[in-house]
Design a protein around this motif. Structure first.
Motif, short mmCIF file in Angstrom:
data_model
loop_
_atom_site.label_atom_id
_atom_site.label_comp_id
_atom_site.label_asym_id
_atom_site.label_seq_id
_atom_site.Cartn_x
_atom_site.Cartn_y
_atom_site.Cartn_z
N CYS A 32 0.83 -1.21 0.00
CA CYS A 32 0.00 0.00 0.00
C CYS A 32 0.87 1.26 0.00
O CYS A 32 1.77 1.41 0.81
N ASN A 33 0.54 2.18 -0.92
CA ASN A 33 1.28 3.45 -0.98
C ASN A 33 0.49 4.60 -0.35
O ASN A 33 0.93 5.74 -0.39
N GLY A 34 -0.69 4.31 0.19
CA GLY A 34 -1.47 5.32 0.89
C GLY A 34 -2.15 6.34 0.00
O GLY A 34 -2.51 7.41 0.46
N CYS A 35 -2.35 6.01 -1.27
CA CYS A 35 -2.92 6.98 -2.22
C CYS A 35 -4.37 7.35 -1.90
O CYS A 35 -4.83 8.42 -2.28
N GLY A 36 -5.10 6.46 -1.24
CA GLY A 36 -6.48 6.75 -0.85
C GLY A 36 -7.54 6.42 -1.88
O GLY A 36 -8.73 6.62 -1.62
N LEU A 37 -7.15 5.93 -3.04
CA LEU A 37 -8.15 5.61 -4.07
C LEU A 37 -9.12 4.53 -3.61
O LEU A 37 -10.31 4.58 -3.92
N ASP A 64 -9.59 0.00 -7.74
CA ASP A 64 -9.07 1.34 -7.55
C ASP A 64 -7.62 1.36 -7.05
O ASP A 64 -6.98 2.39 -7.05
N CYS A 65 -7.10 0.21 -6.64
CA CYS A 65 -5.76 0.16 -6.06
C CYS A 65 -4.70 -0.01 -7.14
O CYS A 65 -4.61 -1.06 -7.77
N PRO A 66 -3.87 1.02 -7.35
CA PRO A 66 -2.83 0.93 -8.39
C PRO A 66 -1.66 0.01 -8.00
O PRO A 66 -0.85 -0.36 -8.84
#
Length: 90
Positions: A15-20, A54-56
């Motif tokens: 997880c990169n924490g982008c929030g998508l 939604d998770c890149p």
């Protein structure tokens, strides 16, 4: 009461924490906490996985697990409370 059902699993190291994912979760089961996506309550997760696409980083998957049953009433209350809080802060 615990039941066996599908629920999301987040690989924290990916997880990169982008929030998508949190934006894609209509039930409000996900939040970004300390820079990572977190499942804040199994009660809120419907297990359908709308957040996965939604998770890149491909950090989210679905697993079958024994957890508390999905609580649609709690989800509705949470969504309404969030809407009230957002309207007050505007």
């Amino acid at each position: 009461m615990k039941v066996k059902r599908n629920i999301i699993k987040i690989e924290e190291e990916l997880c990169n924490g982008c929030g998508l994912c949190a934006k894609g979760c209509h039930e409000g089961a996900l939040q970004i906490i300390d820079g990572k996506a977190r499942l804040i309550s199994e009660l809120y997760c419907d297990g359908l996985g709308a957040c996965i696409g939604d998770c890149p980083m491909n950090a989210i998957s679905i697993e079958e697990k024994e957890v508390e049953a999905y609580d649609e009433i709690a989800v509705i209350k949470r969504i309404k409370q969030k809407e009230i809080c957002e309207s007050i802060s505007l």
